[in-house]
Design a protein around this motif. Structure first.
Motif, PDB file in Angstrom:
ATOM      1  N   VAL A 225      -0.717  -6.955   9.379  1.00  0.00           N
ATOM      2  CA  VAL A 225      -0.790  -8.241  10.075  1.00  0.00           C
ATOM      3  C   VAL A 225      -0.802  -8.004  11.576  1.00  0.00           C
ATOM      4  CG1 VAL A 225       0.296 -10.503  10.408  1.00  0.00           C
ATOM      5  CG2 VAL A 225       0.511  -9.329   8.202  1.00  0.00           C
ATOM      6  N   SER A 226      -1.750  -8.651  12.261  1.00  0.00           N
ATOM      7  CA  SER A 226      -1.751  -8.641  13.725  1.00  0.00           C
ATOM      8  C   SER A 226      -1.624 -10.072  14.224  1.00  0.00           C
ATOM      9  CB  SER A 226      -3.025  -7.997  14.279  1.00  0.00           C
ATOM     10  OG  SER A 226      -4.150  -8.842  14.090  1.00  0.00           O
ATOM     11  N   VAL A 227      -0.955 -10.229  15.353  1.00  0.00           N
ATOM     12  CA  VAL A 227      -0.785 -11.537  15.982  1.00  0.00           C
ATOM     13  C   VAL A 227      -1.280 -11.430  17.416  1.00  0.00           C
ATOM     14  CG1 VAL A 227       0.833 -13.343  16.671  1.00  0.00           C
ATOM     15  CG2 VAL A 227       1.184 -12.115  14.522  1.00  0.00           C
ATOM     16  N   ASP A 228      -2.312 -12.203  17.731  1.00  0.00           N
ATOM     17  CA  ASP A 228      -2.885 -12.218  19.079  1.00  0.00           C
ATOM     18  C   ASP A 228      -3.189 -10.808  19.580  1.00  0.00           C
ATOM     19  OD1 ASP A 228      -2.761 -15.007  19.133  1.00  0.00           O
ATOM     20  OD2 ASP A 228      -0.726 -14.990  19.929  1.00  0.00           O
ATOM     21  N   GLY A 229      -3.739  -9.998  18.691  1.00  0.00           N
ATOM     22  CA  GLY A 229      -4.185  -8.661  19.070  1.00  0.00           C
ATOM     23  C   GLY A 229      -3.172  -7.551  18.897  1.00  0.00           C
ATOM     24  N   GLN A 230      -1.931  -7.874  18.547  1.00  0.00           N
ATOM     25  CA  GLN A 230      -0.889  -6.859  18.366  1.00  0.00           C
ATOM     26  C   GLN A 230      -0.548  -6.728  16.888  1.00  0.00           C
ATOM     27  OE1 GLN A 230       2.872  -7.774  20.189  1.00  0.00           O
ATOM     28  NE2 GLN A 230       3.837  -5.874  19.554  1.00  0.00           N
ATOM     29  N   VAL A 231      -0.654  -5.503  16.344  1.00  0.00           N
ATOM     30  CA  VAL A 231      -0.287  -5.285  14.947  1.00  0.00           C
ATOM     31  C   VAL A 231       1.235  -5.303  14.852  1.00  0.00           C
ATOM     32  CG1 VAL A 231      -0.625  -3.848  12.917  1.00  0.00           C
ATOM     33  CG2 VAL A 231      -2.343  -3.844  14.710  1.00  0.00           C
ATOM     34  N   VAL A 232       1.777  -6.214  14.027  1.00  0.00           N
ATOM     35  CA  VAL A 232       3.218  -6.438  14.034  1.00  0.00           C
ATOM     36  C   VAL A 232       3.919  -5.959  12.774  1.00  0.00           C
ATOM     37  CG1 VAL A 232       3.060  -8.373  15.645  1.00  0.00           C
ATOM     38  CG2 VAL A 232       2.926  -8.817  13.182  1.00  0.00           C
ATOM     39  N   GLU A 233       3.191  -5.825  11.652  1.00  0.00           N
ATOM     40  CA  GLU A 233       3.902  -5.424  10.437  1.00  0.00           C
ATOM     41  C   GLU A 233       2.932  -4.974   9.356  1.00  0.00           C
ATOM     42  OE1 GLU A 233       4.554  -9.013   7.391  1.00  0.00           O
ATOM     43  OE2 GLU A 233       5.784  -9.256   9.188  1.00  0.00           O
ATOM     44  N   LEU A 234       3.508  -4.287   8.375  1.00  0.00           N
ATOM     45  CA  LEU A 234       2.868  -4.020   7.097  1.00  0.00           C
ATOM     46  C   LEU A 234       3.701  -4.724   6.042  1.00  0.00           C
ATOM     47  CD1 LEU A 234       1.202  -2.575   4.885  1.00  0.00           C
ATOM     48  CD2 LEU A 234       2.713  -0.592   5.191  1.00  0.00           C
ATOM     49  N   GLY A 235       3.073  -5.587   5.262  1.00  0.00           N
ATOM     50  CA  GLY A 235       3.760  -6.232   4.151  1.00  0.00           C
ATOM     51  C   GLY A 235       3.298  -5.625   2.841  1.00  0.00           C
ATOM     52  N   LEU A 236       4.246  -5.216   2.000  1.00  0.00           N
ATOM     53  CA  LEU A 236       3.939  -4.749   0.651  1.00  0.00           C
ATOM     54  C   LEU A 236       4.387  -5.816  -0.332  1.00  0.00           C
ATOM     55  CD1 LEU A 236       4.996  -0.972   0.742  1.00  0.00           C
ATOM     56  CD2 LEU A 236       2.780  -1.999   1.287  1.00  0.00           C
ATOM     57  N   TRP A 237       3.491  -6.207  -1.230  1.00  0.00           N
ATOM     58  CA  TRP A 237       3.749  -7.317  -2.142  1.00  0.00           C
ATOM     59  C   TRP A 237       3.603  -6.843  -3.584  1.00  0.00           C
ATOM     60  CZ3 TRP A 237       5.733 -11.341   0.386  1.00  0.00           C
ATOM     61  CH2 TRP A 237       5.455 -11.434   1.761  1.00  0.00           C
ATOM     62  N   PHE A 238       4.586  -7.222  -4.409  1.00  0.00           N
ATOM     63  CA  PHE A 238       4.647  -6.750  -5.788  1.00  0.00           C
ATOM     64  C   PHE A 238       4.789  -7.943  -6.741  1.00  0.00           C
ATOM     65  CE2 PHE A 238       6.406  -3.517  -3.023  1.00  0.00           C
ATOM     66  CZ  PHE A 238       5.916  -2.314  -3.500  1.00  0.00           C
ATOM     67  N   GLY A 239       4.424  -7.701  -8.015  1.00  0.00           N
ATOM     68  CA  GLY A 239       4.594  -8.722  -9.038  1.00  0.00           C
ATOM     69  C   GLY A 239       3.734  -9.934  -8.783  1.00  0.00           C
ATOM     70  N   ALA A 240       4.313 -11.126  -8.963  1.00  0.00           N
ATOM     71  CA  ALA A 240       3.562 -12.371  -8.789  1.00  0.00           C
ATOM     72  C   ALA A 240       3.169 -12.616  -7.345  1.00  0.00           C
ATOM     73  CB  ALA A 240       4.405 -13.544  -9.301  1.00  0.00           C
ATOM     74  N   LEU A 241       3.780 -11.892  -6.390  1.00  0.00           N
ATOM     75  CA  LEU A 241       3.459 -12.072  -4.973  1.00  0.00           C
ATOM     76  C   LEU A 241       2.213 -11.298  -4.563  1.00  0.00           C
ATOM     77  CD1 LEU A 241       7.104 -11.789  -3.624  1.00  0.00           C
ATOM     78  CD2 LEU A 241       5.687 -13.853  -3.589  1.00  0.00           C
ATOM     79  N   ALA A 242       1.781 -10.362  -5.399  1.00  0.00           N
ATOM     80  CA  ALA A 242       0.570  -9.585  -5.113  1.00  0.00           C
ATOM     81  C   ALA A 242      -0.637 -10.295  -5.719  1.00  0.00           C
ATOM     82  CB  ALA A 242       0.704  -8.181  -5.671  1.00  0.00           C
ATOM     83  N   ARG A 243      -1.697 -10.404  -4.943  1.00  0.00           N
ATOM     84  CA  ARG A 243      -2.893 -11.078  -5.437  1.00  0.00           C
ATOM     85  C   ARG A 243      -3.711 -10.131  -6.313  1.00  0.00           C
ATOM     86  NH1 ARG A 243      -4.746 -13.000   0.466  1.00  0.00           N
ATOM     87  NH2 ARG A 243      -3.963 -10.876   0.842  1.00  0.00           N
ATOM     88  N   PRO A 244      -4.314 -10.658  -7.375  1.00  0.00           N
ATOM     89  CA  PRO A 244      -5.066  -9.800  -8.301  1.00  0.00           C
ATOM     90  C   PRO A 244      -6.201  -9.063  -7.603  1.00  0.00           C
ATOM     91  CG  PRO A 244      -4.719 -11.997  -9.245  1.00  0.00           C
ATOM     92  CD  PRO A 244      -4.298 -12.070  -7.803  1.00  0.00           C
ATOM     93  N   ASP A 245      -6.333  -7.778  -7.925  1.00  0.00           N
ATOM     94  CA  ASP A 245      -7.459  -6.943  -7.476  1.00  0.00           C
ATOM     95  C   ASP A 245      -7.513  -6.764  -5.958  1.00  0.00           C
ATOM     96  OD1 ASP A 245      -8.336  -6.704 -10.149  1.00  0.00           O
ATOM     97  OD2 ASP A 245      -9.377  -8.630  -9.991  1.00  0.00           O
ATOM     98  N   ILE A 246      -6.407  -7.025  -5.263  1.00  0.00           N
ATOM     99  CA  ILE A 246      -6.360  -6.783  -3.815  1.00  0.00           C
ATOM    100  C   ILE A 246      -5.273  -5.742  -3.544  1.00  0.00           C
ATOM    101  CG2 ILE A 246      -5.841  -7.750  -1.545  1.00  0.00           C
ATOM    102  CD1 ILE A 246      -6.973 -10.397  -2.504  1.00  0.00           C
ATOM    103  N   HIS A 247      -5.673  -4.625  -2.960  1.00  0.00           N
ATOM    104  CA  HIS A 247      -4.700  -3.591  -2.590  1.00  0.00           C
ATOM    105  C   HIS A 247      -4.717  -3.299  -1.095  1.00  0.00           C
ATOM    106  CE1 HIS A 247      -3.383  -2.603  -6.656  1.00  0.00           C
ATOM    107  NE2 HIS A 247      -4.655  -2.733  -7.027  1.00  0.00           N
ATOM    108  N   ARG A 248      -5.723  -3.802  -0.387  1.00  0.00           N
ATOM    109  CA  ARG A 248      -5.794  -3.629   1.062  1.00  0.00           C
ATOM    110  C   ARG A 248      -6.195  -4.958   1.690  1.00  0.00           C
ATOM    111  NH1 ARG A 248      -3.351  -0.014  -0.341  1.00  0.00           N
ATOM    112  NH2 ARG A 248      -3.736   2.230  -0.103  1.00  0.00           N
ATOM    113  N   ALA A 249      -5.458  -5.337   2.726  1.00  0.00           N
ATOM    114  CA  ALA A 249      -5.750  -6.607   3.404  1.00  0.00           C
ATOM    115  C   ALA A 249      -5.409  -6.477   4.880  1.00  0.00           C
ATOM    116  CB  ALA A 249      -4.956  -7.757   2.777  1.00  0.00           C
ATOM    117  N   ALA A 250      -6.207  -7.111   5.709  1.00  0.00           N
ATOM    118  CA  ALA A 250      -5.956  -7.191   7.152  1.00  0.00           C
ATOM    119  C   ALA A 250      -5.922  -8.670   7.515  1.00  0.00           C
ATOM    120  CB  ALA A 250      -7.041  -6.470   7.933  1.00  0.00           C
TER     121      ALA A 250
END
Length: 395
Positions: A225-250
């Motif tokens: 995740v970036s906010v106004d040009g600054q990368v602020v975090e990496l979120g790892l999501w598991f179980g029902a919080l992870a979207r199907p067939d998505i393993h990389r997201a920006a």
């Protein structure tokens, strides 16, 4: 902040005094307020505590907006807190997944718990540090669906919990002048605890954007995740919080708007090609997620050079995922010749960007001794294997 300071601050006198303070802009304002408050008979400890909070509230506006004026902070807690715009998106995942009872383990000052409670989810916010837990309780007091527990994350009973959010402390213990931890086993709670919890549970895990990609489980959706040009975090999501067939997201957040690139895996880079009239620098979240190739194909571009995160194209494209530049000309790369070329063009204000070359932009700018009334962008990189200086203007 020490426990004794917090006790004074949370008194009726302390909170009233804090809310009565006028905003200040300079150190002179602070000195004047200290003098005035001491003359009014307030103790030195209380004066120090309320002025520190006033300063932190002002600093917190960038993360919490109008909410900052009604919150309390520690210096370390504010630094590590999730921005409200990002926390709201975290909370939205839990609600979209139908998870109504959420445990926020390692809640800090309560930023993510606040966003969860604002969506009327039942939140149990847990914090091991006593002072920070008390501040979280103050910040969450307006929300009837939120409770705060002062305990270790490892000791929480999760039997009645639908989903878990963890933001492990990635700095040494304390409320000021903490240091970043490099070993995930030293996080509080540890990375091992978080991963074990994610086995068979719906878990969201917030980590630093530079987290070692080799440690990302194959079962997780990884979202940078970036906010106004600054990368602020990496979120790892598991179980029902992870979207199907998505393993990389920006996820690129600019103002109130969010834009996202998603993929099943890291994308292959596009083929390299000749320098076009336009150059694009992908957002840091796109680079971290290794989705540069997908972005290049989306904007009908090509890689400028192998291993360098610049995309070149022949037509201008508007995209939230990259900063765009129009290439004006190629300049000499040798410093003496470059200085002369910039002087001849009357360039006195220069933004310097670089990839694939070992140059300190700040030191170079000083040595270039710029003068003139024109502004431009200088891109130092490699083209066709050669060091190249490109004079450009932002789109």
């Amino acid at each position: 902040m020490e426990r004794s300071e917090l006790v004074e601050l949370l008194s009726t006198e302390g909170l009233r005094l804090l809310d009565s303070l006028p905003p200040y802009e300079t150190e002179k304002d602070v000195l004047r307020m200290v003098s005035d408050l001491r003359k009014q008979g307030h103790s030195p400890g209380l004066v120090a505590a309320v002025l520190t909070q006033a300063k932190l509230r002002r600093k917190a506006v960038g993360k919490f907006g109008d909410f900052a004026s009604r919150m309390l902070f520690t210096e370390a807690g504010l630094e590590q807190a999730t921005r409200l715009a990002v926390a709201a998106r975290h909370a939205g995942r839990f609600r979209a997944a139908g998870l109504r009872r959420v445990a926020d383990l390692g809640c800090g000052i309560g930023g993510d718990a606040l966003a969860l409670a604002a969506l009327e989810l039942e939140v149990t916010a847990v914090e091991a540090d006593e002072v920070t837990a008390a501040i979280a309780a103050f910040n969450l007091a307006p929300f009837p669906t939120a409770t705060v527990e002062h305990r270790r994350a490892e000791d929480v009973d999760l039997r009645d919990i639908d989903g878990v959010f963890l933001d492990p402390a990635r700095r040494t213990a304390g409320h000021t002048q903490t240091e970043r931890l490099t070993d995930p086993d030293d996080y509080t709670p540890s990375l091992g605890f978080a991963y074990e919890l994610a086995t068979g549970r719906s878990v969201g895990l917030k980590l630093g954007p530079g987290f070692d990609r080799d440690l990302i489980p194959s079962t997780a959706e990884a979202q940078w995740v970036s906010v106004d040009g600054q990368v602020v975090e990496l979120g790892l999501w598991f179980g029902a919080l992870a979207r199907p067939d998505i393993h990389r997201a920006a996820l690129v957040v600019r103002g109130d708007a969010g834009h996202e690139l998603v993929a099943e895996a890291d994308s292959d880079d596009e083929e390299t090609g000749p320098l076009g009239e336009y150059l694009y620098e992908p957002d840091g979240a796109v680079i971290r997620a290794r989705l540069i190739g997908d972005l290049a194909r989306r904007i009908d571009g090509r890689m400028l050079a192998d291993g360098i995160a610049y995309i070149t194209a022949d037509e201008p494209v508007e995209t939230p995922f990259a900063a765009g530049f129009r290439v004006l000309e190629t300049l000499p790369f040798a410093e003496r010749d470059l200085r002369r070329a910039l002087r001849d063009r009357g360039i006195g204000t220069l933004e310097i960007k670089k990839r694939g070359v070992d140059i300190d932009p700040a030191a170079l700018r000083k040595r270039l001794a710029l003068s003139g009334d024109r502004a431009a962008t200088l891109v130092l990189t490699r083209v066709a294997g050669r060091h190249t200086a490109l004079l450009a203007e932002r789109l």
